[in-house]
Design an enzyme around this catalytic site. Structure first.
Site, short mmCIF file in Angstrom:
data_model
loop_
_atom_site.label_atom_id
_atom_site.label_comp_id
_atom_site.label_asym_id
_atom_site.label_seq_id
_atom_site.Cartn_x
_atom_site.Cartn_y
_atom_site.Cartn_z
N HIS A 1 0.82 -1.22 0.00
CA HIS A 1 0.00 0.00 0.00
C HIS A 1 0.86 1.27 0.00
CE1 HIS A 1 0.42 -0.07 4.52
NE2 HIS A 1 0.42 1.24 4.34
N SER B 1 4.66 2.45 7.97
CA SER B 1 4.35 1.26 7.19
C SER B 1 5.56 0.83 6.36
CB SER B 1 3.17 1.53 6.26
OG SER B 1 2.00 1.78 7.01
N ASP C 1 0.13 -7.55 1.52
CA ASP C 1 0.57 -6.15 1.64
C ASP C 1 2.09 -6.04 1.66
OD1 ASP C 1 0.15 -3.43 1.76
OD2 ASP C 1 0.09 -3.38 3.95
#
Length: 402
Positions: A139, A253, A169
């Site tokens: 993402h 992230s 992911d």
């Protein structure tokens, strides 16, 4: 006239003379005492007069002691080195920033230009064959036309996308090896314990706070998070994650979750961001990530076995169609409806409702994929338990790689 006769005849003069003598004596005494008191310190200091007084009679005006000399300032050096400091020092230079660059159209000129649409984190984990490899979250780079990698020394280099996997992911990028200063070492997530320390390193809120270090503990090892890849409101995957209370914020992230030996035990992925909720961060276990990363390096994608159907979760089907179209018993409330057969599985038909795989219950499509992807490979056979027209039956299907 003699004196006695004079005083006898002048009693007033006699009285005045006696008073004068007494007053004169008193004044003389006072003047003499004053002179003595005034000259005494001088006479004592000059040595003309010596007094032999007992110690208890020491003068109260003794001079005050000299003030102490100021202490010489001492500089003390203390070396602060803890397990946390040592662990961070092994990894921090391998944590990088990831910049997502997308093309945007100007409303007035109708021209397009490349702009930065977001930033995240990544971890350099390999340096070989003239290439440095970086793992990050899918993402973080989703929708990018270009990706830049911000290194620990401040340099920014172009990153090439090697492969991505939306379900887990994860993504792998490639940068020139001569730009790699440090490489992080993967550990294992198999022997983690709830309560043991964990350290998160990443770039919260952008590159301005690059390589921020936060520390917490492993909060749980038994968490699954639904993943909706196509954003249709139906989970496509159940991602197993490590829960930690180490602070993970937007921009973290793709960064590293490490243990106290400085080894990577997880890839930070997401946090629960709601009012009143703190300390709920999640990371992909490194043991789950390793085979995904290997496939991305080798194939550019993850090779997984498929049934060859278009699935839909039974819970999304209205009760009217469950009873009249699918003709299911009322006690069947979970499973996967076959909306279409697209390849291979000729034994399956539209509106079949899959409820077991190799005898294991299947709750939804994410549950089905997880069973197939974790336990099967290309060419394996699987026994599918299903309802067809309201009747329970079983078929055996050979799986294939998509």
């Amino acid at each position: 006239m003699d004196i006695d006769e004079y005083y006898k005849r002048s009693p007033r003069k006699k009285r005045f003379g006696a008073f004068s003598m007494i007053a004169l004596s008193l004044v003389s005494s006072m003047i003499g005492g004053f002179v003595v008191l005034t000259l005494l310190p001088y006479l004592l200091q000059s040595g003309y007069v010596e007094l032999d007084l007992p110690a208890a009679s020491a003068p109260a005006y003794a001079p005050a002691p000299e003030p102490p000399k100021p202490a010489v300032e001492q500089v003390v050096q203390v070396k602060v080195e803890t397990d946390t400091v040592r662990a961070v020092s092994q990894v921090e230079k391998a944590v990088v920033g990831i910049v997502n660059i997308q093309e945007m159209r100007d409303f007035w000129s109708r021209s397009t230009q490349a702009v930065e649409r977001g930033t995240g984190s990544g971890v350099i984990f390999s340096k070989q064959n003239g290439k440095g490899l970086v793992v990050t979250n899918y993402h973080v780079i989703r929708g990018a036309v270009d990706v830049e990698v911000s290194l620990a020394n401040g340099a920014r280099v172009k990153g090439h996308v090697v492969g991505v996997d939306p379900l887990t992911d994860l993504a792998v990028l490639e940068i020139p090896a001569d730009q790699v200063e440090s490489v992080a070492e993967f550990g294992t997530s198999a022997n983690l314990q709830v309560g043991e320390p964990a350290i998160a390193i990443g770039n919260p809120l952008g590159l301005h706070f690059s390589r921020t270090v936060t520390q917490g503990i492993i909060s749980s090892l038994e968490r699954s998070m639904p993943v909706d890849v196509n954003e249709d409101g139906q989970p496509d995957w159940q991602l197993d994650v490590i829960q930690t209370d180490a602070a993970i914020n937007p921009g973290n992230s793709g960064g590293a979750l490490i243990n106290m030996t400085g080894k990577v035990i997880g890839i930070n992925s997401l946090k629960i961001s709601q009012a009143g909720i703190e300390g709920l961060g999640f990371a992909i276990p490194i043991d789950d990530a390793k085979p995904i990363i290997d496939d991305l390096i080798q194939y550019g994608k993850v090779k997984r076995p498929y049934l060859g159907i278009v699935p839909r979760d039974l819970r999304e089907i209205p009760s009217h169609h469950r009873e009249n179209t699918l003709k299911l018993p009322k006690n069947v409330t979970s499973g996967v409806v076959v909306m279409d057969v697209v390849k291979g599985a000729s034994q399956l038909q539209t509106y079949d409702v899959i409820v077991t795989l190799d005898g294991q219950p299947v709750a939804d499509s994410a549950d089905m994929r997880k069973f197939l992807f974790n336990r099967k490979k290309d060419g394996d056979r699987v026994e599918v338990g299903l309802y067809r027209g309201g009747k329970r039956t079983t078929v055996t299907i050979t799986l294939y790689y998509e």
